[in-house]
Design a protein around this motif. Structure first.
Motif, PDB file in Angstrom:
ATOM      1  N   CYS A  66       0.863  -1.186   0.000  1.00  0.00           N
ATOM      2  CA  CYS A  66       0.000   0.000   0.000  1.00  0.00           C
ATOM      3  C   CYS A  66       0.900   1.238   0.000  1.00  0.00           C
ATOM      4  O   CYS A  66       1.325   1.720   1.062  1.00  0.00           O
ATOM      5  CB  CYS A  66      -0.919   0.001   1.225  1.00  0.00           C
ATOM      6  N   TYR A  67       1.184   1.735  -1.183  1.00  0.00           N
ATOM      7  CA  TYR A  67       2.067   2.903  -1.337  1.00  0.00           C
ATOM      8  C   TYR A  67       1.508   4.086  -0.539  1.00  0.00           C
ATOM      9  O   TYR A  67       0.315   4.404  -0.627  1.00  0.00           O
ATOM     10  CB  TYR A  67       2.171   3.246  -2.828  1.00  0.00           C
ATOM     11  N   ALA A  68       2.380   4.725   0.249  1.00  0.00           N
ATOM     12  CA  ALA A  68       1.937   5.872   1.063  1.00  0.00           C
ATOM     13  C   ALA A  68       1.816   7.105   0.173  1.00  0.00           C
ATOM     14  O   ALA A  68       2.812   7.730  -0.204  1.00  0.00           O
ATOM     15  CB  ALA A  68       2.928   6.121   2.197  1.00  0.00           C
ATOM     16  N   VAL A  69       0.579   7.456  -0.131  1.00  0.00           N
ATOM     17  CA  VAL A  69       0.291   8.512  -1.108  1.00  0.00           C
ATOM     18  C   VAL A  69       0.948   9.836  -0.715  1.00  0.00           C
ATOM     19  O   VAL A  69       1.352  10.629  -1.561  1.00  0.00           O
ATOM     20  CB  VAL A  69      -1.241   8.669  -1.264  1.00  0.00           C
ATOM     21  N   LYS A  70       1.088  10.066   0.584  1.00  0.00           N
ATOM     22  CA  LYS A  70       1.611  11.355   1.033  1.00  0.00           C
ATOM     23  C   LYS A  70       3.020  11.644   0.521  1.00  0.00           C
ATOM     24  O   LYS A  70       3.422  12.786   0.391  1.00  0.00           O
ATOM     25  CB  LYS A  70       1.595  11.438   2.560  1.00  0.00           C
ATOM     26  N   ALA A  71       3.775  10.606   0.196  1.00  0.00           N
ATOM     27  CA  ALA A  71       5.168  10.822  -0.231  1.00  0.00           C
ATOM     28  C   ALA A  71       5.232  11.550  -1.566  1.00  0.00           C
ATOM     29  O   ALA A  71       6.080  12.420  -1.773  1.00  0.00           O
ATOM     30  CB  ALA A  71       5.902   9.489  -0.318  1.00  0.00           C
ATOM     31  N   GLY A  85      -0.132  -3.123  -9.633  1.00  0.00           N
ATOM     32  CA  GLY A  85      -0.669  -3.947  -8.548  1.00  0.00           C
ATOM     33  C   GLY A  85      -0.618  -3.338  -7.160  1.00  0.00           C
ATOM     34  O   GLY A  85      -0.994  -3.995  -6.188  1.00  0.00           O
ATOM     35  N   ALA A  86      -0.169  -2.085  -7.041  1.00  0.00           N
ATOM     36  CA  ALA A  86      -0.073  -1.491  -5.703  1.00  0.00           C
ATOM     37  C   ALA A  86      -1.451  -1.156  -5.148  1.00  0.00           C
ATOM     38  O   ALA A  86      -2.396  -0.883  -5.888  1.00  0.00           O
ATOM     39  CB  ALA A  86       0.773  -0.223  -5.750  1.00  0.00           C
ATOM     40  N   GLY A  87      -1.524  -1.174  -3.823  1.00  0.00           N
ATOM     41  CA  GLY A  87      -2.636  -0.577  -3.111  1.00  0.00           C
ATOM     42  C   GLY A  87      -2.136   0.763  -2.592  1.00  0.00           C
ATOM     43  O   GLY A  87      -1.025   1.198  -2.922  1.00  0.00           O
ATOM     44  N   PHE A  88      -2.946   1.408  -1.744  1.00  0.00           N
ATOM     45  CA  PHE A  88      -2.565   2.743  -1.283  1.00  0.00           C
ATOM     46  C   PHE A  88      -2.853   2.938   0.195  1.00  0.00           C
ATOM     47  O   PHE A  88      -3.870   2.465   0.702  1.00  0.00           O
ATOM     48  CB  PHE A  88      -3.320   3.811  -2.093  1.00  0.00           C
ATOM     49  N   VAL A 107      -9.660   0.986  -5.427  1.00  0.00           N
ATOM     50  CA  VAL A 107     -10.197   1.465  -4.145  1.00  0.00           C
ATOM     51  C   VAL A 107     -10.300   0.349  -3.098  1.00  0.00           C
ATOM     52  O   VAL A 107     -10.143   0.583  -1.896  1.00  0.00           O
ATOM     53  CB  VAL A 107     -11.535   2.228  -4.342  1.00  0.00           C
ATOM     54  N   GLY A 108     -10.481  -0.856  -3.551  1.00  0.00           N
ATOM     55  CA  GLY A 108     -10.538  -1.998  -2.630  1.00  0.00           C
ATOM     56  C   GLY A 108      -9.172  -2.358  -2.070  1.00  0.00           C
ATOM     57  O   GLY A 108      -9.051  -3.263  -1.248  1.00  0.00           O
ATOM     58  N   ARG A 109      -8.144  -1.638  -2.514  1.00  0.00           N
ATOM     59  CA  ARG A 109      -6.783  -1.879  -2.005  1.00  0.00           C
ATOM     60  C   ARG A 109      -6.286  -0.678  -1.197  1.00  0.00           C
ATOM     61  O   ARG A 109      -5.085  -0.461  -1.075  1.00  0.00           O
ATOM     62  CB  ARG A 109      -5.814  -2.137  -3.181  1.00  0.00           C
TER      63      ARG A 109
END
Ligand code: LLP
Length: 431
Positions: A66-71, A85-88, A107-109
């Motif tokens: 789940c990639y940290a979107v804030k970065a 294939g990443a989630g967030f 969105v399910g990830r």
């Protein structure tokens, strides 16, 4: 100057003597001419490669990165990651909107972290159908249950527990000690899960931790997971089976050395986490941000002036602390290199921006190859928490962003205009 190869840890290199710094097959000089400066340039190839390192290191078990979107929340980067294939990991309703815009199918990830979610944010995420909420307190769980009941949608949650593990990093980005504002004391967790399990509208789905950021050794991650593992066994004895464990983000990079071995780092990190979770069959989530995008990015800026003040030399660039605040805020080190190196002796200089603050600097007393007015320099390792923490301070327009994939470079965010900046206020002066 150690940048000789296009491979990890940095995608920026000089293809041959006398040529300009490149990202992939694209010259930063060409990009600066085309888009102006300051300018953020990212290697999409490295971003995908870094995601792949985590995926491979965890391949032996069910996992989700789940990639940290804030970065770095650029829509094109989110889409690129989702396509692979990443989630967030999101921390606000705004970040949820970004994921929904860039990759609605993902969105399910999505996991929703953050201390202090609003009712509106919870409702939107419940309706959108995210994977799980990371609840940081009992009060938040009560609110989550109330909103879930109202919307008649069961809320999957993971309690963010605070494992009380010390991680040696900058005090502003350390989060895993009891004295920090994040999560609930792990000793309270069992009681909270038991009471939440009786709620019709809450589903205990996982457990999460995040002990801090820019942590360069694997041991603290392992120690945190040991504690979580113990909690899992206690929960199992009470009949509460969790489907996910989220080990958080925080794996650091080496901002100082270009010999940094990213693959080995990820393997060591994955081994520490997995070692502590032996016997646990559920899905392992992690939330890396910096490690995926930091080294993929450079801030390209033009030298406006070289100024001598007594013994000091200041290289004044057209980028400033509003474009990249890490040096000012965390005393962070970023390597700075000329885009087109010229012969001559290097000098000790301060590299600074034009903003009226002494804190507006990128480097102090740094040895830098000779540069003159009009030259380009690249501030490296700025793909994470660079543009994401930029502002319009001094009414400066935020820079454009370019994503490089192989031989192709495309603009993924245009430079802001004065019209963009003035628009939200115009009504106040009758405009
Ligand atoms: N998950 C949670 C809950 C977080 O709070 C963070 C970062 C991450 C994941 C991602 O951490 P990473 O893998 O990127 O270290 N602005 C600072 C860093 C702040 C990090 C905040 N939380 C900097 O520029 O160093």
């Amino acid at each position: 100057m150690p940048l000789s190869s296009p491979s990890s840890p940095r995608p920026f290199y000089y293809p041959k003597q006398g040529s300009a710094l490149h990202c992939g097959k694209v010259s930063l000089e060409t990009l600066a001419k085309r888009h102006g400066t300051p300018l953020y340039v990212y290697s999409g190839d490295q971003i995908v490669e870094r995601l792949g390192m985590f995926q491979q290191a965890l391949a032996s078990r069910e996992h989700l990165i789940c990639y940290a979107v804030k970065a770095n929340s650029a829509l094109a980067i989110l889409k690129l990651l989702a396509d692979h294939g990443a989630g967030f990991d999101i921390v606000s309703g705004g970040e949820l909107e970004r994921v929904l815009a860039a990759a609605p199918e993902a969105v399910g990830r999505v996991v929703f972290s953050g201390a202090g979610k609003t009712t509106a944010e919870i409702d939107r995420a419940l309706i959108a159908g995210i994977l799980e909420f990371h609840a940081e307190s009992e009060v938040e769980l009560e609110l989550l249950a109330a909103r879930a009941a109202k919307l008649k949608r069961k809320a999957r949650f993971a309690l963010r527990v605070n494992p009380d593990v010390f991680a040696d990093t900058h005090p502003y980005i350390s989060t895993g000690l009891r004295e920090h504002k994040f999560g609930v004391d792990i000793r309270q967790a069992l009681k909270i899960y038991k009471s939440a399990a009786s709620s019709r509208w809450l589903e205990p789905h996982g457990v999460s931790v995040h002990i801090g950021s820019q942590i360069c050794t694997a041991a603290p991650f392992g120690a945190a997971m040991e504690r979580v593992s113990k909690l899992l066994r206690q929960l199992q004895r009470e009949g509460i089976e969790l489907k996910t464990i989220d080990a958080g983000g925080g794996l650091g990079i080496d901002y100082h050395r270009s010999s940094f071995d990213a693959v080995a780092k990820v393997r060591e990190y994955a081994a520490a986490i997995q070692g502590a979770l032996a016997g646990y069959e559920g899905q392992l989530l992690i939330e890396p941000g910096r490690f995926i995008v930091a080294q993929a990015g450079a801030l390209v800026t033009r030298v406006l002036q070289v100024k001598h003040n007594g013994k000091k030399t200041f290289v004044i660039t057209d980028a400033a602390m509003n474009d990249l605040i890490r040096p000012a805020l965390y005393q962070a080190y970023h390597e700075i290199v000329p885009v087109k190196p010229s012969a001559g002796k290097s000098r000790i200089v301060d590299v600074v921006g034009p903003i009226c603050e002494t804190g507006d600097f990128f480097a102090r007393d740094r040895e830098l190859a000779p540069v003159a007015t009009g030259d380009l320099v690249a501030i490296l390792d700025t793909g994470a928490y660079g543009m994401a923490q930029s502002s319009n301070y001094n009414t400066r327009l935020r820079p454009p962003e370019v994503l490089v994939e192989g031989a192709k470079a495309r603009l993924i965010r245009r430079r802001e205009t004065m019209a963009d900046l003035l628009e939200p206020e115009k009504f106040a002066i009758g405009g």
